[in-house]
Design a protein around this motif. Structure first.
Motif, mmCIF file in Angstrom:
data_model
loop_
_atom_site.group_PDB
_atom_site.id
_atom_site.type_symbol
_atom_site.label_atom_id
_atom_site.label_comp_id
_atom_site.label_asym_id
_atom_site.label_seq_id
_atom_site.Cartn_x
_atom_site.Cartn_y
_atom_site.Cartn_z
ATOM 1 N N THR A 383 0.640 -1.339 0.269
ATOM 2 C CA THR A 383 -0.533 -0.134 -0.075
ATOM 3 C C THR A 383 0.919 1.354 0.161
ATOM 4 N N ALA A 384 1.731 1.141 0.842
ATOM 5 C CA ALA A 384 2.803 2.103 0.836
ATOM 6 C C ALA A 384 3.724 2.814 0.020
ATOM 7 N N GLN A 385 3.736 1.483 -0.744
ATOM 8 C CA GLN A 385 4.893 1.570 -2.038
ATOM 9 C C GLN A 385 4.003 2.003 -3.842
ATOM 10 N N GLN A 386 2.563 1.596 -3.208
ATOM 11 C CA GLN A 386 1.796 2.162 -4.343
ATOM 12 C C GLN A 386 1.044 3.867 -4.569
ATOM 13 N N GLU A 442 -7.753 5.718 -6.748
ATOM 14 C CA GLU A 442 -7.162 4.707 -6.356
ATOM 15 C C GLU A 442 -5.855 4.891 -4.737
ATOM 16 N N LEU A 443 -5.970 6.608 -5.397
ATOM 17 C CA LEU A 443 -5.273 6.457 -3.912
ATOM 18 C C LEU A 443 -6.580 6.541 -2.503
ATOM 19 N N ALA A 444 -7.452 7.507 -3.329
ATOM 20 C CA ALA A 444 -9.023 7.306 -2.269
ATOM 21 C C ALA A 444 -8.980 5.857 -1.793
ATOM 22 N N ALA A 445 -8.892 5.060 -3.002
ATOM 23 C CA ALA A 445 -8.998 3.491 -2.001
ATOM 24 C C ALA A 445 -8.401 3.168 -0.898
ATOM 25 N N LEU A 446 -6.941 3.757 -1.385
ATOM 26 C CA LEU A 446 -6.031 2.586 -0.838
ATOM 27 C C LEU A 446 -6.101 3.857 0.947
ATOM 28 N N GLY A 447 -6.600 5.130 0.822
ATOM 29 C CA GLY A 447 -6.237 6.213 1.385
ATOM 30 C C GLY A 447 -7.414 5.620 3.280
#
Length: 520
Positions: A383-386, A442-447
């Motif tokens: 998650t951090a890398q992506q 994608e960033l919203a989903a990862l956050g």
């Protein structure tokens, strides 16, 4: 004792920098060009203010061939640096749009001026920013400058659309069988003959791969052309993708495409409509087109996920029927499909075996607490890398959009509406904007919320029971939620799985909902 009065102190000099700009390089090679004319007007204005102790700095700040739609200009950057260092007290331009055509950029520049107590003067518009009225007039003029730039872009897009609807060739990649002369498609007899043979060859062999191999044996290549910058393009070997694009191109029946619209073209056709329709029907029957559900009618779990690590390419799902109509499914390396099976050390793998292996690996996550912990830690790292990768890509896209908009503004002012570079710039902007939206999603989903270990363990422990109740299409969807990529090393017999950083979180919710539905 008489005291003599002291003479008045000399006022400080107002150091004036003259900034000049021209959007294109045309005419700059002349002995006296527009940059010189702008500077001469600025020097004359500064000379008229010598009673105010204005002094013209000898440094030249000339941006020749740079658009005013952004701030990516070397002379402007140097001017702003000199302002920050205190070398400049006043900036003089011929017209306000020489400094900027963007209201947002201009606001930033003025903020820099204000912070360093630098005034701004336009020679032909007779105002400066020292007064509130001058600021008002300046903002109004700049708003019109930006409006003019946007109108030019809109008119350019409208002209391109109108040209295509009239059947005119308005740019793009040249196609085999035609040459482009004065923005028109002109038949190339030698290449046209090859195009006809390619269509006939496909109708005879009914296999894109066989035709591609035959073209390779004949040393036939894709269209080769030289760009305006004398760069050689094209001339590559045909593969399934390039051959499919040729067989489905409506240009060969004398038409042009604009988005989803097809219009009659001005150029001479190469293929008759009957032959073209036969080829399209055959392509559809052979599965070269159709929806995702149609193409995946055998419910391949790893379709689009499995990759050949030896060839660094994807592996496609395929099947064959043996005696008794028994169906054998397998995944095959796409390089082996395009170039022959000898090109890959392990061109295929049985579909059932590798799919069951992946499912068993997912089941193992829920059975072993250590595997759960290791998986969650892997997900956190991924998650951090992506997130870092997506943020970096977002910055690159923003810069790409700025550059593309700048190029578009410059081209709109210098080339004709049929120039292919205009359409290319529009396409790059649309693609970058589309990808930017995807990145934000994608960033919203990862956050989202962090994973709870207990919740994950409880949900995955029920994976076996829930998985058996899922329909094949639901199983495909669950695997797609969880798995991002599967690497198959045919040489060593190794398989590696990369989970989606947000996949386990989504999967936990999916399994919980499915369990409730099954229980109900």
């Amino acid at each position: 004792m008489n005291k003599r009065a002291k003479p008045p102190a000399e006022p400080d000099s107002i150091r004036c920098a003259i900034y000049t700009r021209k959007s294109t390089e045309e005419g700059l090679e002349q002995e006296f060009n527009t940059l010189d004319a702008q500077r001469e007007a600025g020097e004359a204005y500064i000379q008229s203010q010598r009673h105010e102790n204005w002094v013209c700095l000898p440094d030249r700040y000339d941006d020749g061939g740079f658009t005013g739609a952004n701030m990516d200009r070397p002379a402007l950057r140097r001017l702003l640096a000199d302002i920050e260092s205190g070398k400049v007290n006043c900036v003089v331009v011929y017209k306000v749009d020489r400094l900027s055509r963007s209201l947002l950029d201009f606001t930033r520049i003025i903020e820099t001026f204000d912070r360093n107590k630098v005034s701004f003067v336009s020679v032909t518009q007779a105002f400066n920013t020292a007064s509130s009225m001058g600021r008002l007039v300046l903002n109004v003029l700049l708003s019109f400058a930006q409006f003019e730039r946007e109108m030019i872009s809109e008119r350019t897009r409208d002209k391109i659309a109108a040209a295509r609807r009239k059947g005119k060739w308005s740019g793009g990649l040249p196609v085999l069988g035609y040459n482009v002369e004065q923005t028109k498609l002109v038949l190339d007899d030698t290449e046209a003959r090859r195009v006809r043979e390619i269509f006939e060859m496909y109708l005879e062999r009914q296999s894109i791969l066989d035709v591609a191999n035959e073209l390779d044996a004949r040393c036939w290549r894709t269209k080769r052309w030289t760009t305006k910058k004398d760069t050689e393009r094209g001339g590559r070997r045909f593969d399934k993708g390039s051959l499919y694009a040729l067989l489905t191109n409506v240009v060969y029946v004398g038409k042009v495409r604009y988005k989803a619209e097809v219009h009659e073209g001005e150029h001479e056709p190469i293929i008759d409509p009957e032959t073209f329709e036969k080829v399209q029907t055959l392509l559809q029957q052979n599965g070269s087109s159709g929806g995702k559900a149609v193409r995946n009618k055998h419910h391949a779990l790893l379709r689009g996920l499995l990759h050949c690590s030896a060839c660094q390419c994807g592996m496609s799902h395929s099947y064959s029927k043996k005696k008794g109509n028994r169906l054998y499914r397998y995944y095959v390396c796409q390089k082996a499909q395009k170039r022959g099976w000898d090109s890959c050390p392990a061109p295929s793998i049985p579909a059932g075996e590798i799919e069951q292996f992946i499912v068993n690996e997912i089941k193992a996550i829920g059975r072993d607490p250590q595997v759960i912990s290791a998986t969650l830690e892997q997900v956190r790292v991924q998650t951090a890398q992506q997130t870092e990768r997506l943020q970096a890509e977002r910055l690159e896209l923003h810069q790409e959009l700025r550059d593309a908009h700048a190029e578009l503004g410059q081209l709109a002012a210098t080339v004709g509406p049929g120039d292919s570079r205009l359409a290319d710039a529009h396409d790059r902007i649309q693609e970058a904007e589309r990808r930017s939206t995807e990145i934000e999603d994608e960033l919203a989903a990862l956050g989202g919320d962090t994973l709870d270990r207990t919740e994950v363990a409880a949900a995955l422990a029920e994976f076996d029971a829930v998985w058996a109740c899922l329909a094949p299409r639901e199983q495909e969807r669950v695997i797609g939620l969880l798995v991002e990529r599967v690497e198959y090393d045919g040489d060593g017999g190794n398989i590696s799985i990369t989970f989606r950083p947000s996949g386990i979180r989504t999967l936990v919710g999916e399994l919980a909902n499915t369990k409730e539905e099954v229980a109900a």
